[in-house]
Design a protein around this motif. Structure first.
Motif, PDB file in Angstrom:
ATOM      1  N   ASP A 162      20.645 -38.216  57.032  1.00  0.00           N
ATOM      2  CA  ASP A 162      20.686 -37.251  56.375  1.00  0.00           C
ATOM      3  C   ASP A 162      19.563 -36.869  55.467  1.00  0.00           C
ATOM      4  OD1 ASP A 162      19.907 -38.831  53.762  1.00  0.00           O
ATOM      5  OD2 ASP A 162      22.022 -39.931  54.243  1.00  0.00           O
ATOM      6  N   TYR A 163      19.514 -35.534  54.779  1.00  0.00           N
ATOM      7  CA  TYR A 163      18.178 -35.158  54.175  1.00  0.00           C
ATOM      8  C   TYR A 163      17.925 -35.797  53.042  1.00  0.00           C
ATOM      9  CZ  TYR A 163      18.513 -31.376  57.353  1.00  0.00           C
ATOM     10  OH  TYR A 163      18.585 -30.410  58.657  1.00  0.00           O
ATOM     11  N   ASP A 164      18.620 -36.646  52.167  1.00  0.00           N
ATOM     12  CA  ASP A 164      18.310 -37.146  50.962  1.00  0.00           C
ATOM     13  C   ASP A 164      16.950 -37.910  50.885  1.00  0.00           C
ATOM     14  OD1 ASP A 164      20.663 -36.435  50.268  1.00  0.00           O
ATOM     15  OD2 ASP A 164      21.846 -38.284  50.497  1.00  0.00           O
ATOM     16  N   ALA A 165      16.396 -38.548  51.847  1.00  0.00           N
ATOM     17  CA  ALA A 165      15.262 -39.441  51.487  1.00  0.00           C
ATOM     18  C   ALA A 165      14.603 -39.311  53.096  1.00  0.00           C
ATOM     19  CB  ALA A 165      15.608 -40.907  51.193  1.00  0.00           C
ATOM     20  N   LEU A 166      14.224 -38.195  53.445  1.00  0.00           N
ATOM     21  CA  LEU A 166      13.471 -38.003  54.781  1.00  0.00           C
ATOM     22  C   LEU A 166      12.235 -38.615  54.842  1.00  0.00           C
ATOM     23  CD1 LEU A 166      14.323 -34.632  56.029  1.00  0.00           C
ATOM     24  CD2 LEU A 166      15.082 -36.474  56.985  1.00  0.00           C
ATOM     25  N   THR A 167      11.866 -39.807  55.603  1.00  0.00           N
ATOM     26  CA  THR A 167      10.230 -40.262  55.798  1.00  0.00           C
ATOM     27  C   THR A 167      10.191 -40.390  57.157  1.00  0.00           C
ATOM     28  OG1 THR A 167      11.079 -42.342  55.727  1.00  0.00           O
ATOM     29  CG2 THR A 167      10.736 -41.405  53.477  1.00  0.00           C
ATOM     30  N   LEU A 168       8.831 -40.393  57.409  1.00  0.00           N
ATOM     31  CA  LEU A 168       8.408 -40.112  58.829  1.00  0.00           C
ATOM     32  C   LEU A 168       8.619 -41.823  59.531  1.00  0.00           C
ATOM     33  CD1 LEU A 168       4.768 -38.498  58.937  1.00  0.00           C
ATOM     34  CD2 LEU A 168       7.083 -37.625  59.396  1.00  0.00           C
ATOM     35  N   ASP A 169       8.723 -42.693  58.563  1.00  0.00           N
ATOM     36  CA  ASP A 169       9.291 -44.128  58.923  1.00  0.00           C
ATOM     37  C   ASP A 169      10.483 -44.264  59.445  1.00  0.00           C
ATOM     38  OD1 ASP A 169       6.478 -44.773  58.468  1.00  0.00           O
ATOM     39  OD2 ASP A 169       7.199 -45.869  56.421  1.00  0.00           O
ATOM     40  N   VAL A 193       6.618 -36.917  75.026  1.00  0.00           N
ATOM     41  CA  VAL A 193       7.405 -37.187  73.752  1.00  0.00           C
ATOM     42  C   VAL A 193       6.680 -38.476  73.272  1.00  0.00           C
ATOM     43  CG1 VAL A 193       9.372 -37.875  72.762  1.00  0.00           C
ATOM     44  CG2 VAL A 193       9.556 -36.187  74.722  1.00  0.00           C
ATOM     45  N   TYR A 194       6.384 -37.975  71.927  1.00  0.00           N
ATOM     46  CA  TYR A 194       5.589 -39.319  71.198  1.00  0.00           C
ATOM     47  C   TYR A 194       6.701 -39.505  70.046  1.00  0.00           C
ATOM     48  CZ  TYR A 194       2.921 -41.579  67.606  1.00  0.00           C
ATOM     49  OH  TYR A 194       2.524 -42.560  66.532  1.00  0.00           O
ATOM     50  N   HIS A 195       6.794 -41.050  69.916  1.00  0.00           N
ATOM     51  CA  HIS A 195       7.828 -41.492  69.139  1.00  0.00           C
ATOM     52  C   HIS A 195       7.024 -42.504  68.029  1.00  0.00           C
ATOM     53  CE1 HIS A 195      11.342 -43.242  66.956  1.00  0.00           C
ATOM     54  NE2 HIS A 195      10.879 -44.460  67.653  1.00  0.00           N
ATOM     55  N   ARG A 196       7.270 -42.486  66.816  1.00  0.00           N
ATOM     56  CA  ARG A 196       6.624 -43.708  66.045  1.00  0.00           C
ATOM     57  C   ARG A 196       7.866 -43.896  64.896  1.00  0.00           C
ATOM     58  NH1 ARG A 196       5.226 -44.213  60.771  1.00  0.00           N
ATOM     59  NH2 ARG A 196       3.444 -45.825  60.368  1.00  0.00           N
ATOM     60  N   ARG A 197       7.814 -45.149  64.598  1.00  0.00           N
ATOM     61  CA  ARG A 197       8.922 -45.654  63.670  1.00  0.00           C
ATOM     62  C   ARG A 197       8.039 -46.924  62.662  1.00  0.00           C
ATOM     63  NH1 ARG A 197      14.748 -48.597  64.400  1.00  0.00           N
ATOM     64  NH2 ARG A 197      15.109 -48.913  62.117  1.00  0.00           N
ATOM     65  N   GLY A 198       8.408 -46.607  61.545  1.00  0.00           N
ATOM     66  CA  GLY A 198       7.617 -47.674  60.642  1.00  0.00           C
ATOM     67  C   GLY A 198       8.383 -49.036  60.573  1.00  0.00           C
ATOM     68  N   ALA A 199       7.625 -49.910  60.119  1.00  0.00           N
ATOM     69  CA  ALA A 199       8.134 -51.536  59.880  1.00  0.00           C
ATOM     70  C   ALA A 199       9.425 -51.540  59.046  1.00  0.00           C
ATOM     71  CB  ALA A 199       7.141 -52.437  59.591  1.00  0.00           C
ATOM     72  N   ASP A 200      10.720 -51.979  59.445  1.00  0.00           N
ATOM     73  CA  ASP A 200      11.754 -52.067  58.466  1.00  0.00           C
ATOM     74  C   ASP A 200      12.237 -53.677  58.621  1.00  0.00           C
ATOM     75  OD1 ASP A 200      14.308 -51.998  57.428  1.00  0.00           O
ATOM     76  OD2 ASP A 200      14.708 -50.194  58.624  1.00  0.00           O
ATOM     77  N   ALA A 201      12.027 -54.397  57.714  1.00  0.00           N
ATOM     78  CA  ALA A 201      12.381 -55.622  57.541  1.00  0.00           C
ATOM     79  C   ALA A 201      13.940 -56.090  57.658  1.00  0.00           C
ATOM     80  CB  ALA A 201      11.812 -56.314  56.313  1.00  0.00           C
ATOM     81  N   ALA A 202      14.813 -54.973  56.820  1.00  0.00           N
ATOM     82  CA  ALA A 202      16.058 -54.939  57.277  1.00  0.00           C
ATOM     83  C   ALA A 202      17.063 -54.822  58.463  1.00  0.00           C
ATOM     84  CB  ALA A 202      16.851 -54.006  56.243  1.00  0.00           C
ATOM     85  N   ALA A 203      15.832 -53.938  59.412  1.00  0.00           N
ATOM     86  CA  ALA A 203      16.272 -53.827  60.704  1.00  0.00           C
ATOM     87  C   ALA A 203      15.797 -54.794  61.826  1.00  0.00           C
ATOM     88  CB  ALA A 203      15.990 -52.615  61.183  1.00  0.00           C
ATOM     89  N   GLY A 204      14.904 -55.963  61.180  1.00  0.00           N
ATOM     90  CA  GLY A 204      14.505 -56.903  61.950  1.00  0.00           C
ATOM     91  C   GLY A 204      13.024 -56.344  62.563  1.00  0.00           C
ATOM     92  N   LEU A 205      12.366 -55.230  62.227  1.00  0.00           N
ATOM     93  CA  LEU A 205      11.524 -54.584  62.947  1.00  0.00           C
ATOM     94  C   LEU A 205      10.135 -55.030  61.816  1.00  0.00           C
ATOM     95  CD1 LEU A 205      10.380 -52.823  65.154  1.00  0.00           C
ATOM     96  CD2 LEU A 205      10.715 -50.789  63.746  1.00  0.00           C
ATOM     97  N   ALA A 206       9.305 -56.054  62.522  1.00  0.00           N
ATOM     98  CA  ALA A 206       8.357 -56.568  61.450  1.00  0.00           C
ATOM     99  C   ALA A 206       7.019 -55.573  61.513  1.00  0.00           C
ATOM    100  CB  ALA A 206       7.958 -57.930  61.912  1.00  0.00           C
TER     101      ALA A 206
END
Length: 717
Positions: A162-169, A193-206
């Motif tokens: 959604d648009y509530d809290a858009l972040t590049l992470d 295509v380039y893709h980047r995702r930030g670390a997310d402890a809740a999703a198990g991504l350290a």
């Protein structure tokens, strides 16, 4: 982005006086509300609804269109919801669920199309097929000759819900695609295509992940004697991190090739091969890592519309491991009209296949034989009948030994009726299923009844089914299940008001029973202020389509009479269909690469086509994983034919246990829409009054709001 600003700057000032002329704008929208109440007694843990407080929401959608001559237009929309329902949104409150602005100009020095807001990034199924919140710019430079065309696409966005809290992470994507076409040499594409995702402890991504995928592909069409041949190919390379964050700095490749052919006599055939390395894991690609697949099909379409086809599929998973798993399937099928002259409208679908699954170490070894058939038969008095039969025989030798046989028969008859100005149909039916072996011996059976009635502004639908589980195995329990639902809607001008009720009852032989009642009321109003709008629709083309989709939806007209469209379908080789109440049902396969049972129907209203609906049945019981793969395959076929969807909804994941329950309670939702000049094409998995989960494809002049989940054609059983 600077290119988009430059283009915008060249035309905005000159159009200022046109923009304030509201009489030239086409404005449309709707506002709807729904409130629900739940009553649960007995063992509440067995209820299909996890949250039983009062639920409610109000949603809106609105848009505009403005044409500036024949080649330039501006359009946009926005939709959102004010929710107090845990079945509608994850969090209460207001949510802006979608917004888009599109400016396209087809003349001038540099024709372009600029989209901002909700976009669907589709470069290829091996690189990116994902909905984003961002922008996309397509340029089509004039090459000076109509035989050649060049398209340049650039996009960037975030895969946020959604648009509530858009972040590049949340998951940032950026990409570009070049497509060059020549009438003689075919089409060549290049994608990155380039893709980047930030670390997310809740999703198990350290740690952060970064990845890039690039590909080159081609499409070539040519004639060989009396055969029309289509060739497709793509080679791709991946570099970066796996989306799980466990595989870092890897690289691998993916390859795909396909040949499709047909001749004038009715022969059609195809063969494809694809291979993806163990480290080929793009975040937005629709592929399986460490997988190779060989698929081949051949068939014959007779003049009357009857089609016979055979298939051979050979899949290998875990190719790079020490113990790869192989799946082979051989099958033959038949679909279409039977005895066209002696019994017009009589049609059937039949499928028979054998599947063998085994790994190299011998730890998995299973054979499956499946047979399914359905027959639709119209009668002179306007009645119609339908009979179905399914048999499945599964023999497992590893890791354990077992033998399982399931036999199911179902039948129903549709009786149309008219009482004054009210018309409708009643459909009684029954189903019986016998299961032997694998510790699940049981006899299951039950009657069912469906009724529909339409008269003026009134519409009523009823559904009732009883199912008895008579289980013979020790440690199992007999069960009586009852489902009933009813809905009523009153429509006037642009308003619609109504209610629906559903009951779900479970009565085990020894434990506590569960009764669940859901009551809902709804209201919606639509508005439209028609201005200049777009240019009129041109001549429609041939309905018969080549390749992996047998019907060209872009050639359909929602303004055609039923008789005219039935004639065109017969000319395209689909037969005459069978009249079933307000439906004209065709037992035909629209998706050549999909082996599940399929059929489609015209929905008639006052002699005109209200909509066309196609159904792809899921295996019973439905698996979330298999349903996801099937939906993805159909989505790919449509995207390859018509380009990226103009709108999409993604809620939930294709994982978990009871997929049918996930669809019924709204845990998962998938919708894709394509906007054509004369209608809307929608693919999705809608909620139904009878609780069944199936994939539907509908084409109509308009569609309910894209997040409205009860849009199924209930009368097509």
């Amino acid at each position: 982005m600077s290119a988009a600003c430059l283009i915008a700057g060249t035309g905005a000032g000159a159009r200022a006086e046109d923009l304030v002329d509201l009489s030239a704008w086409n404005l449309y929208g709707s506002l709807s509300g729904r409130s629900e109440w739940f009553v649960v007694t007995g063992d509440k843990s067995r209820s299909p609804y996890f949250d039983r407080d009062q639920q409610g929401f109000v949603e809106f959608d609105g848009g505009f269109e403005r044409a500036f001559g024949d080649f330039e237009s501006l359009s946009g929309y926005a939709r959102g919801v004010l929710s107090a329902s845990s079945y509608r949104t994850l969090e209460p409150g207001f949510t802006l669920e979608g917004a888009r602005l599109i400016w396209q100009k087809g003349d001038g020095v540099l024709p372009f199309r600029l989209e901002t807001g909700d976009i669907f990034a589709f470069t290829s199924t091996r690189t990116a097929l994902v909905g984003l919140r961002g922008f996309a710019l397509e340029l089509q430079p004039d090459l000076g000759t109509p035989e050649r065309a060049l398209s340049i696409l650039a996009f960037a966005g975030v895969s946020a819900t959604d648009y509530d809290a858009l972040t590049l992470d949340d998951g940032f994507f950026a990409g570009t695609s070049f497509l060059f076409s020549d009438e003689t040499d075919g089409v060549v594409t290049a994608n990155a295509v380039y893709h980047r995702r930030g670390a997310d402890a809740a999703a198990g991504l350290a740690r952060d992940i970064d990845q890039t995928v690039a590909s080159v592909g081609f499409t070539r069409n040519f004639r060989l004697f009396d055969h029309h041949i289509d060739l497709f190919g793509e080679a791709a390379h991946f570099a970066g991190d796996d989306v799980s964050g466990q595989r870092r700095n890897r690289s691998d490749g993916g390859w795909y090739g396909e040949l499709q052919g047909r001749n004038r006599d009715g022969l059609f055939y195809g063969i494809s091969y694809q291979r993806y390395g163990n480290d080929y894991r793009p975040a937005a690609a629709a592929v399986i890592a460490d997988h190779q697949a060989l698929e081949s099909r051949i068939g014959w379409r007779f003049d009357g519309g009857l089609t016979v086809r055979g298939r051979y599929l050979d899949y290998d998973d875990g190719v790079a491991t020490t113990n790869p798993l192989n799946t082979k399937t051989y099958g033959i099928g038949l679909s279409g009209p039977l005895a066209r002259d002696a019994w017009p409208g009589l049609s059937a679908t039949l499928d028979l296949f054998h599947t063998r699954i085994e790994d190299e170490a011998g730890t998995r070894d299973r054979d499956t034989d499946s047979f399914s058939a359905s027959v639709t038969a119209p009668f002179d008095n306007g009645w119609s009948g339908r009979f179905g039969l399914r048999v499945q025989d599964v023999e497992t030798r590893a890791p354990t030994t077992s033998h399982f046989i399931s036999r199911q028969a179902d039948a129903g008859i549709t009786i149309p009726w008219t009482l004054g100005d009210v018309a409708g149909s009643v459909t009684p039916g029954a189903v019986m299923r016998l299961i032997d072996g694998a510790g699940s011996d049981s006899t299951e059976y039950g009657p069912r009844l469906a009724l529909s009635a339409y008269g003026g502004p009134h519409a009523v639908d009823l559904s009732l089914s009883t199912y008895v589980y008579d289980r013979q195995e020790a440690g199992t329990e007999d069960l009586l299940a009852l489902q009933a639902s009813a809905s009523y809607a009153y429509s006037w001008e642009r308003h619609r008001l109504g209610f629906d009720i559903s009951y779900d009852g479970r009565d085990p032989a020894t434990t506590e029973r569960t009764d669940t009642l859901r009551i809902g009321i709804f209201y919606s109003v639509a508005f439209q202020a028609a201005g200049q709008g777009y240019a009129a629709v041109g001549e429609v083309g041939d309905l018969a389509a080549a390749g992996d989709i047998a019907l060209d939806f872009a050639a359909l007209s929602t303004r055609a009479s039923v008789d005219d469209l039935r004639r065109r379908l017969a000319e395209a080789g689909f037969g005459t269909g069978a009249r079933v109440g307000t439906l004209h049902v065709y037992d035909a396969r629209l998706f050549e690469n999909v082996d599940n049972l399929q059929r489609f129907a015209l929905v008639e209203r006052d002699g005109a086509v209200d909509r066309l609906v196609a159904v792809v049945e899921l295996v019973d019981p439905a698996s979330a994983t298999e349903a996801g793969r099937l939906f993805q395959r159909i989505e790919q076929d449509l995207a390859r034919r018509y380009g990226p969807p103009t709108d999409a909804v993604d809620e939930g994941q294709f994982t978990g246990g009871d997929f049918q329950a996930m669809v019924a309670d709204g845990t998962i939702a998938r919708v894709r829409e394509w906007q054509f000049a004369d209608g809307v094409l929608r693919l999705g998995i809608p909620q139904r009054m009878d609780g069944r989960a199936r994939i539907e494809l509908q084409f109509g002049a308009t569609m309910p709001p894209i997040r409205f989940k009860r849009w199924s054609v209930e009368t097509l059983q």
